[in-house]
Enzyme design. Structure first.
Site, PDB file in Angstrom:
ATOM      1  N   PRO A   1       0.819  -1.220   0.000  1.00 31.64           N
ATOM      2  CA  PRO A   1       0.000   0.000   0.000  1.00 31.64           C
ATOM      3  C   PRO A   1       0.856   1.274   0.000  1.00 31.64           C
ATOM      4  O   PRO A   1       2.086   1.210  -0.025  1.00 31.64           O
ATOM      5  CB  PRO A   1      -0.760  -0.128   1.313  1.00 31.64           C
ATOM      6  CG  PRO A   1       0.237  -0.746   2.242  1.00 31.64           C
ATOM      7  CD  PRO A   1       1.142  -1.624   1.399  1.00 31.64           C
TER       8      PRO A   1
ATOM      9  N   LYS B   1       4.845  -5.398  -6.053  1.00 27.56           N
ATOM     10  CA  LYS B   1       4.142  -4.313  -6.735  1.00 27.56           C
ATOM     11  C   LYS B   1       3.758  -3.267  -5.689  1.00 27.56           C
ATOM     12  O   LYS B   1       2.845  -3.463  -4.896  1.00 27.56           O
ATOM     13  CB  LYS B   1       2.870  -4.798  -7.451  1.00 27.56           C
ATOM     14  CG  LYS B   1       2.387  -3.691  -8.398  1.00 27.56           C
ATOM     15  CD  LYS B   1       0.907  -3.712  -8.677  1.00 27.56           C
ATOM     16  CE  LYS B   1       0.054  -3.088  -7.630  1.00 27.56           C
ATOM     17  NZ  LYS B   1       0.197  -1.617  -7.466  1.00 27.56           N
ATOM     18  N   PRO B   2       4.471  -2.127  -5.701  1.00 27.81           N
ATOM     19  CA  PRO B   2       4.103  -1.055  -4.769  1.00 27.81           C
ATOM     20  C   PRO B   2       2.805  -0.398  -5.229  1.00 27.81           C
ATOM     21  O   PRO B   2       2.332  -0.631  -6.351  1.00 27.81           O
ATOM     22  CB  PRO B   2       5.255  -0.057  -4.894  1.00 27.81           C
ATOM     23  CG  PRO B   2       6.315  -0.731  -5.706  1.00 27.81           C
ATOM     24  CD  PRO B   2       5.629  -1.784  -6.513  1.00 27.81           C
TER      25      PRO B   2
ATOM     26  N   GLU C   1       0.546   2.355  -6.862  1.00 22.56           N
ATOM     27  CA  GLU C   1       0.774   3.282  -7.981  1.00 22.56           C
ATOM     28  C   GLU C   1       0.917   4.728  -7.506  1.00 22.56           C
ATOM     29  O   GLU C   1       1.435   5.573  -8.223  1.00 22.56           O
ATOM     30  CB  GLU C   1      -0.362   3.173  -9.008  1.00 22.56           C
ATOM     31  CG  GLU C   1      -1.775   3.412  -8.479  1.00 22.56           C
ATOM     32  CD  GLU C   1      -2.440   2.144  -7.925  1.00 22.56           C
ATOM     33  OE1 GLU C   1      -1.737   1.322  -7.313  1.00 22.56           O
ATOM     34  OE2 GLU C   1      -3.654   2.004  -8.101  1.00 22.56           O
TER      35      GLU C   1
ATOM     36  N   GLY D   1      -3.419  -1.354  -9.576  1.00 16.82           N
ATOM     37  CA  GLY D   1      -3.838  -2.653  -9.064  1.00 16.82           C
ATOM     38  C   GLY D   1      -4.607  -3.471 -10.082  1.00 16.82           C
ATOM     39  O   GLY D   1      -4.356  -4.664 -10.278  1.00 16.82           O
TER      40      GLY D   1
ATOM     41  N   GLY E   1      -3.490  -3.828   2.362  1.00 14.77           N
ATOM     42  CA  GLY E   1      -4.284  -2.783   1.723  1.00 14.77           C
ATOM     43  C   GLY E   1      -5.688  -2.775   2.269  1.00 14.77           C
ATOM     44  O   GLY E   1      -5.932  -3.207   3.406  1.00 14.77           O
TER      45      GLY E   1
ATOM     46  N   GLY F   1      -8.712  -6.589  -0.735  1.00 10.94           N
ATOM     47  CA  GLY F   1      -8.273  -7.844  -0.123  1.00 10.94           C
ATOM     48  C   GLY F   1      -9.211  -8.998  -0.475  1.00 10.94           C
ATOM     49  O   GLY F   1      -8.764 -10.102  -0.777  1.00 10.94           O
TER      50      GLY F   1
ATOM     51  N   GLU G   1      -3.338  -8.371   5.158  1.00 13.07           N
ATOM     52  CA  GLU G   1      -3.320  -7.455   6.296  1.00 13.07           C
ATOM     53  C   GLU G   1      -4.170  -6.264   5.881  1.00 13.07           C
ATOM     54  O   GLU G   1      -3.752  -5.487   5.014  1.00 13.07           O
ATOM     55  CB  GLU G   1      -1.866  -7.076   6.604  1.00 13.07           C
ATOM     56  CG  GLU G   1      -1.644  -6.733   8.054  1.00 13.07           C
ATOM     57  CD  GLU G   1      -1.809  -5.264   8.292  1.00 13.07           C
ATOM     58  OE1 GLU G   1      -2.972  -4.846   8.506  1.00 13.07           O
ATOM     59  OE2 GLU G   1      -0.808  -4.555   8.251  1.00 13.07           O
TER      60      GLU G   1
ATOM     61  N   GLY H   1      -7.743  -3.461   6.802  1.00 12.17           N
ATOM     62  CA  GLY H   1      -7.999  -2.260   7.587  1.00 12.17           C
ATOM     63  C   GLY H   1      -8.395  -2.530   9.030  1.00 12.17           C
ATOM     64  O   GLY H   1      -8.396  -3.668   9.500  1.00 12.17           O
TER      65      GLY H   1
ATOM     66  N   CYS I   1      -3.382   1.318   9.603  1.00 16.31           N
ATOM     67  CA  CYS I   1      -4.415   0.329   9.878  1.00 16.31           C
ATOM     68  C   CYS I   1      -4.590   0.123  11.376  1.00 16.31           C
ATOM     69  O   CYS I   1      -5.659  -0.225  11.831  1.00 16.31           O
ATOM     70  CB  CYS I   1      -4.056  -0.987   9.201  1.00 16.31           C
ATOM     71  SG  CYS I   1      -2.415  -1.567   9.620  1.00 16.31           S
TER      72      CYS I   1
ATOM     73  N   GLU J   1     -13.551   2.575   8.112  1.00 15.75           N
ATOM     74  CA  GLU J   1     -12.177   3.042   8.291  1.00 15.75           C
ATOM     75  C   GLU J   1     -12.002   4.346   7.511  1.00 15.75           C
ATOM     76  O   GLU J   1     -12.165   4.361   6.288  1.00 15.75           O
ATOM     77  CB  GLU J   1     -11.184   1.981   7.785  1.00 15.75           C
ATOM     78  CG  GLU J   1      -9.744   2.367   8.060  1.00 15.75           C
ATOM     79  CD  GLU J   1      -8.730   1.324   7.605  1.00 15.75           C
ATOM     80  OE1 GLU J   1      -8.850   0.822   6.470  1.00 15.75           O
ATOM     81  OE2 GLU J   1      -7.815   1.022   8.394  1.00 15.75           O
ATOM     82  N   ILE J   2     -11.685   5.430   8.208  1.00 19.77           N
ATOM     83  CA  ILE J   2     -11.555   6.731   7.543  1.00 19.77           C
ATOM     84  C   ILE J   2     -10.111   6.941   7.084  1.00 19.77           C
ATOM     85  O   ILE J   2      -9.846   7.499   6.041  1.00 19.77           O
ATOM     86  CB  ILE J   2     -12.054   7.861   8.482  1.00 19.77           C
ATOM     87  CG1 ILE J   2     -13.533   7.607   8.807  1.00 19.77           C
ATOM     88  CG2 ILE J   2     -11.845   9.234   7.849  1.00 19.77           C
ATOM     89  CD1 ILE J   2     -14.148   8.555   9.825  1.00 19.77           C
TER      90      ILE J   2
HETATM   91  O1  TXE Z   1      -6.159   0.546  -1.260  1.00 18.35           O
HETATM   92  P1  TXE Z   1      -6.018  -0.766  -2.123  1.00 18.35           P
HETATM   93  P2  TXE Z   1      -6.759   1.973  -1.603  1.00 18.35           P
HETATM   94  C1  TXE Z   1      -7.537   1.031   3.461  1.00 18.35           C
HETATM   95  C2  TXE Z   1      -7.879   2.447   3.851  1.00 18.35           C
HETATM   96  C3  TXE Z   1      -8.032   3.126   2.535  1.00 18.35           C
HETATM   97  C4  TXE Z   1      -8.693   2.033   1.740  1.00 18.35           C
HETATM   98  C5  TXE Z   1      -8.594   2.163   0.251  1.00 18.35           C
HETATM   99  O2  TXE Z   1      -9.097   2.474   4.538  1.00 18.35           O
HETATM  100  O3  TXE Z   1      -8.819   4.278   2.604  1.00 18.35           O
HETATM  101  O4  TXE Z   1      -8.050   0.860   2.162  1.00 18.35           O
HETATM  102  O5  TXE Z   1      -7.255   2.387  -0.137  1.00 18.35           O
HETATM  103  C6  TXE Z   1      -3.288  -2.841  -5.169  1.00 18.35           C
HETATM  104  N1  TXE Z   1      -5.295  -6.756  -7.844  1.00 18.35           N
HETATM  105  N2  TXE Z   1      -6.119   0.753   3.472  1.00 18.35           N
HETATM  106  O6  TXE Z   1      -7.934   1.861  -2.508  1.00 18.35           O
HETATM  107  O7  TXE Z   1      -6.871  -0.763  -3.337  1.00 18.35           O
HETATM  108  C7  TXE Z   1      -3.021  -1.362  -5.311  1.00 18.35           C
HETATM  109  O8  TXE Z   1      -2.473  -1.059  -6.582  1.00 18.35           O
HETATM  110  C8  TXE Z   1      -4.080  -6.626  -7.303  1.00 18.35           C
HETATM  111  C9  TXE Z   1      -5.623   0.040   4.627  1.00 18.35           C
HETATM  112  O9  TXE Z   1      -5.699   2.853  -2.046  1.00 18.35           O
HETATM  113  O10 TXE Z   1      -6.198  -1.874  -1.178  1.00 18.35           O
HETATM  114  C10 TXE Z   1      -2.052  -1.141  -4.159  1.00 18.35           C
HETATM  115  O11 TXE Z   1      -0.760  -1.571  -4.516  1.00 18.35           O
HETATM  116  N3  TXE Z   1      -3.675  -5.529  -6.614  1.00 18.35           N
HETATM  117  C11 TXE Z   1      -4.227  -0.306   4.537  1.00 18.35           C
HETATM  118  C12 TXE Z   1      -2.614  -2.066  -3.077  1.00 18.35           C
HETATM  119  O12 TXE Z   1      -3.431  -3.005  -3.766  1.00 18.35           O
HETATM  120  C13 TXE Z   1      -4.572  -4.536  -6.453  1.00 18.35           C
HETATM  121  C14 TXE Z   1      -3.321   0.315   3.596  1.00 18.35           C
HETATM  122  C15 TXE Z   1      -3.446  -1.366  -1.998  1.00 18.35           C
HETATM  123  O13 TXE Z   1      -4.489  -0.686  -2.605  1.00 18.35           O
HETATM  124  C16 TXE Z   1      -5.873  -4.627  -7.000  1.00 18.35           C
HETATM  125  C17 TXE Z   1      -3.967   0.985   2.475  1.00 18.35           C
HETATM  126  C18 TXE Z   1      -6.221  -5.806  -7.718  1.00 18.35           C
HETATM  127  N4  TXE Z   1      -7.448  -5.979  -8.243  1.00 18.35           N
HETATM  128  C19 TXE Z   1      -5.314   1.185   2.466  1.00 18.35           C
HETATM  129  N5  TXE Z   1      -6.540  -3.486  -6.684  1.00 18.35           N
HETATM  130  C20 TXE Z   1      -3.573  -1.078   5.617  1.00 18.35           C
HETATM  131  N6  TXE Z   1      -4.023  -2.304   5.865  1.00 18.35           N
HETATM  132  O14 TXE Z   1      -2.637  -0.604   6.234  1.00 18.35           O
HETATM  133  C21 TXE Z   1      -5.687  -2.701  -5.987  1.00 18.35           C
HETATM  134  N7  TXE Z   1      -4.487  -3.326  -5.853  1.00 18.35           N
END
Ligand code: TXE
Length: 505
Positions: A166, A191-192, A194, A224, A244, A249, A266, A268, A300, A399-400
């Site tokens: 993420p 893959k970090p 974007e 993603g 993420g 997830g 892992e 939210g 998180c 989760e905000i």
């Molecule tokens: O995260 P995404 P988003 C929570 C937090 C946030 C919400 C949305 O509440 O507001 O999630 O964040 C990759 N196949 N957390 O939309 O989509 C994406 O490119 C494969 C909690 O930005 O989960 C990125 O590398 N990969 C959290 C990664 O997933 C995919 C940390 C995370 O993005 C994909 C971040 C797909 N179909 C957000 N779609 C924590 N647990 O700490 C997206 N990705």
């Protein structure tokens, strides 16, 4: 206040113009064509670079490099001591480049430089040392109970890891994924996000400037839905590790499930931070502020639902508001700053939208609630707190993921426990109390993977970290990562000849 601007020619460390993939030890040249996405500085809204998105063919090349390094290369076959030597070399080189990595992280993710340099960079180095030690201490099992056999259980590396990270703490979280994957002899493709490609591209380049064999650590950049999806769907991948959001997830787990790949998620949280009447108020206040506002509120494990017992509630909330107003918001490169911008524009809008959500649900805005006016540009949000009407409201359930605290009051500890557990999430729980029975009751009753007693945000790397319910599947720890990133093999050997049926004799 002058706007912060990004000037490539005056940047403290080199910033790539186009972030590409890094495959088999080489950062690809940007060339022409391909899908290009702007990469922003959240502090200034400037486009600081572009990202060239890896398409299916590029992801295939990265997975093939990792596959080749796993199937034929020296890494899984070398002695654990030799792997450990290289992991320690990686740690040293990353720490040597700490200022540069921290600069890129602050520039691209908006995390304060003081926090990243002082904490995340060291954690990144420590991850490599820690997992090198874990691998070097790992042992198997032997069974002698069934005579005349000796059965030996060894753990072998699982293969190629797809690691999806993420944007909220890129180097801290992704270095943990890389280190825990490769320590046991695996290879990987990272893959970090974007939104934050810059620091990790440099980290992977530095890793590959050590004695590590080519192809062990690869990186692909892109969105993603495109690059991430191609990576987790690739038949050459053996295991998926994801950090993420919960919605993503779920999609990743379904896909990994179809391909029968083990997956660790892992996700939210909406963790309850319970402040009892018996708390040391000053320490609970310090902890509650850190629990929600550190890392720009994007973590998180934040204590984002602050539950305060009625006798102390008014005093505690008043002090929390007073302190929130004095928190230094601003340029994340400035050592005085405590809260920098959130990571990207869409996220800022989403976080701010919860102010109206709170009001429409009968909640009250206690402080903040707006874009921070002290910076003319950038995705800054004032430290914000609301008090909600009930735990069923969206501000208590969703989760905000920003500098946004939600308060609730409670009368009895049992009520606080019920509120804490009335959530789809279960990542962590906090309890502040000097009364041992209260502490024990809460710690035993709250359904969450980690309970912090009179302390905020303390990660013990050796102990499991992960979530109950929608907060995830699997745990990070020495033992859990060993189990996840290795396959168990049982080898059975008779210690003497034994009678065997002579079919067809
Ligand atoms: O995260 P995404 P988003 C929570 C937090 C946030 C919400 C949305 O509440 O507001 O999630 O964040 C990759 N196949 N957390 O939309 O989509 C994406 O490119 C494969 C909690 O930005 O989960 C990125 O590398 N990969 C959290 C990664 O997933 C995919 C940390 C995370 O993005 C994909 C971040 C797909 N179909 C957000 N779609 C924590 N647990 O700490 C997206 N990705």
């Amino acid at each position: 206040m002058n706007a912060i601007t990004f000037d490539r020619s005056r940047a403290k460390f080199p910033v790539v113009e186009v972030a590409t993939s890094h495959i088999n030890g080489v950062t690809l040249s940007a060339g022409n064509g391909g899908e290009r996405l702007p990469v922003f500085s959240p502090a200034s809204e400037d486009v600081i670079a572009h990202l060239k998105e890896a398409d299916k063919a590029e992801v295939d090349a990265a997975v093939r490099a990792a596959r080749e390094a796993f199937d034929k290369g020296p890494w899984p076959r070398m002695s654990t001591d030799e792997r450990k030597r290289i992991m320690l070399q990686i740690k040293q080189k990353l720490i040597e480049h700490g200022d540069e990595i921290a600069y890129l992280e602050t520039l691209n993710a908006g995390l304060t430089n003081t926090y990243v340099r002082g904490f995340h960079v060291n954690r990144m180095g420590q991850n490599f040392e820690f997992f090198a030690e874990v691998a070097s201490q790992a042992s198997g099992d032997a069974y002698l109970q069934t005579k005349p056999y000796l059965s030996v259980v060894t753990r072998e590396p699982i293969g190629v890891g797809a690691l999806i990270g993420p944007w909220n703490a890129p180097i801290a979280l992704c270095s943990m994924k890389i280190a825990s994957c490769i320590a046991f002899g695996n290879t990987c493709v990272l893959k970090p996000s974007e939104f934050t490609p810059l620091s990790l591209l440099r980290v992977v380049e530095i890793i590959n400037s050590t004695d590590i064999p080519k192809g062990v650590v690869n990186l692909v950049n892109g969105r993603g839905q495109v690059t991430g999806d191609a990576l987790i769907s690739h038949p050459g991948v053996d295991v998926v590790s994801f950090t993420g959001g919960t919605t993503t997830g779920r999609a990743i787990a379904s896909k990994a499930g179809q391909n029968l790949k083990p997956v660790a998620l892992e996700l939210g949280g909406k963790s309850a931070n319970i402040i009892a009447n018996s708390a040391n108020l000053e320490r609970a206040l310090d902890g509650a502020l850190l629990g929600i506002y550190s890392n720009n509120g994007q973590q998180c494990l934040a204590g984002s639902r602050i539950l305060v017992q009625s006798k102390i509630a008014d005093e505690f909330i008043a002090k929390f508001i007073e302190r929130s107003k004095r928190i230094v918001v601003g340029d994340p490169m400035d050592p005085k700053t405590q809260i920098g911008p959130v990571c990207y524009e869409g996220h800022m809008k989403r976080v701010l939208s919860y102010v109206d959500v709170a009001k429409s649900e009968g909640g009250e805005l206690l402080t903040g609630g707006k874009r921070y006016a002290g910076q003319p540009k950038g995705y800054y949000i004032e430290p914000t707190a609301v008090i909600a009407k009930s735990n069923t409201t969206r501000v208590c359930q969703e989760e905000i993921f920003g500098p946004f605290a939600t308060f609730l009051k409670f009368d009895e500890i049992d009520e606080a426990i019920s509120i804490a557990n009335a959530s789809d999430f279960g990542l962590v729980g906090y309890i502040w109390s000097e009364h041992l029975p209260t502490v024990m009751k809460v710690s035993q009753s709250v359904r969450a993977g980690t309970i912090w007693v009179n302390t905020p945000l303390t990660r013990e790397l050796r102990a499991p970290f992960g979530g109950y319910k929608d907060s995830g599947i699997g745990r990070d720890s020495a033992q859990d990562c060993l189990m996840f990133f290795t396959e168990a093999k049982t080898t059975t050997i008779p210690l003497q000849d034994f009678p065997m049926a002579k079919w067809g004799a």
